[in-house]
Write an enzyme that holds these catalytic residues in place. Structure first.
Site, PDB file in Angstrom:
ATOM      1  N   CYS A   5       4.392  -0.395   1.481  1.00 67.49           N
ATOM      2  CA  CYS A   5       4.430  -0.148   2.917  1.00 67.49           C
ATOM      3  C   CYS A   5       3.882  -1.394   3.596  1.00 67.49           C
ATOM      4  O   CYS A   5       2.718  -1.758   3.377  1.00 67.49           O
ATOM      5  CB  CYS A   5       3.595   1.080   3.274  1.00 67.49           C
ATOM      6  SG  CYS A   5       3.469   1.376   5.050  1.00 67.49           S
TER       7      CYS A   5
ATOM      8  N   CYS B 280       7.687   0.440  11.226  1.00 73.72           N
ATOM      9  CA  CYS B 280       7.889   0.389   9.779  1.00 73.72           C
ATOM     10  C   CYS B 280       8.007  -1.070   9.384  1.00 73.72           C
ATOM     11  O   CYS B 280       8.979  -1.743   9.762  1.00 73.72           O
ATOM     12  CB  CYS B 280       9.138   1.173   9.378  1.00 73.72           C
ATOM     13  SG  CYS B 280       9.511   1.060   7.612  1.00 73.72           S
TER      14      CYS B 280
END
Length: 276
Positions: A75, A213
């Protein structure tokens, strides 16, 4: 019994951080409960971090549990939050981050935290996607996408205006398409008129749209370069939660830069479902 946490976010992508030394018998169950924005603290994931200060630069081992209770290999914004957490505790401006997708370097650059991302790939076997060659501008479940792995899988679609797309309607069929054996994140992008791109991402594991994101921002930049849509460096990417910059270093690897904020500290209870 309770365990302490710190809440951080990178351009709106928010995480609870819990020191890996804390005894949490069922990390996945805790993540499912506390990521819930109605009944829990509310977050896009829980980062369990182990700090190893004997290295130079210091190292932090990062394990991310998503709201569905499962782990994710990588991530981008989570790695930047982990880096900020570790740099605050070691008084340094550089750390190494061990993730399930590889080891990354992160540095403080003014107000930004910059992380060198994992090697990216369009190779169908490594993405993974059921195809004989790289998937570029092909229709999957009604959406024209290009597919890349930037630490996790992304199906990227370039549209005229991200705000005109009903992402909650078009993304799930792609996210669950049979050609993706492990599922995929779905990212849409539109030119901002100044060489950058606006971004929206529907995240696998969150099962919904997030405010930002990082791996999706990198996916936009690398796919745009592959398709000849930009030759900018850095590539400015604008998710709803703020501004990110994707650059390419001398080794050809992408870097992700943006601000990180420490929101607040608290404690979560280890309830009986977690301890079972």
């Amino acid at each position: 019994m309770t365990v302490p946490f710190q809440k951080y976010h990178g351009t709106g992508n928010d995480f609870l951080i819990i020191h890996a030394n804390e005894h949490v018998p069922n990390r996945g169950a805790l993540a499912k409960r506390e990521c819930d924005r109605t009944d829990g603290v509310g977050a896009d994931g829980v980062l369990f971090l182990a700090l190893e200060e004997d290295f130079n630069p210091p190292r932090v081992v990062m394990t991310l549990f998503q709201p569905d209770g499962k782990t994710a290999e990588m991530c981008g914004n989570g790695a930047r939050c982990a880096a900020e957490w570790a740099m605050e505790r070691t008084g340094t401006d550089s750390v190494m981050i061990d993730t399930q997708a590889g080891t990354l370097r992160a540095d403080r650059d003014g107000k930004n935290v910059v992380v060198e991302m994992t090697d990216l790939t369009f190779d169908p076997e490594e993405v993974p996607v059921d195809a004989d060659e790289p998937v570029l501008e092909e229709e999957i479940e009604g959406l024209e996408v290009s597919v890349v792995n930037t630490g996790v899988t992304h199906a990227v679609s370039f549209v005229d205006d991200v705000d005109e797309v009903d992402l909650e309607a078009v993304a799930p069929p792609v996210r669950h398409a049979d050609v993706f054996p492990e599922g995929t994140n779905v990212t849409i992008a539109s030119p901002d008129g100044e060489g950058g791109f606006d971004q929206r991402t529907y995240e696998r594991g969150v099962e919904g749209e997030t405010d930002s994101c990082g791996t999706g921002a990198v996916a936009i930049a690398v796919v745009a370069r592959r398709l000849g849509l930009t030759d900018a460096d850095p590539v400015d990417v604008h998710p709803p939660g703020g501004d990110l910059q994707v650059s390419f270093n001398e080794r050809g690897r992408p870097t992700l830069a943006g601000p990180v904020e420490h929101e607040f500290d608290g404690e979560v209870t280890l309830e009986s479902p977690v301890e079972s």
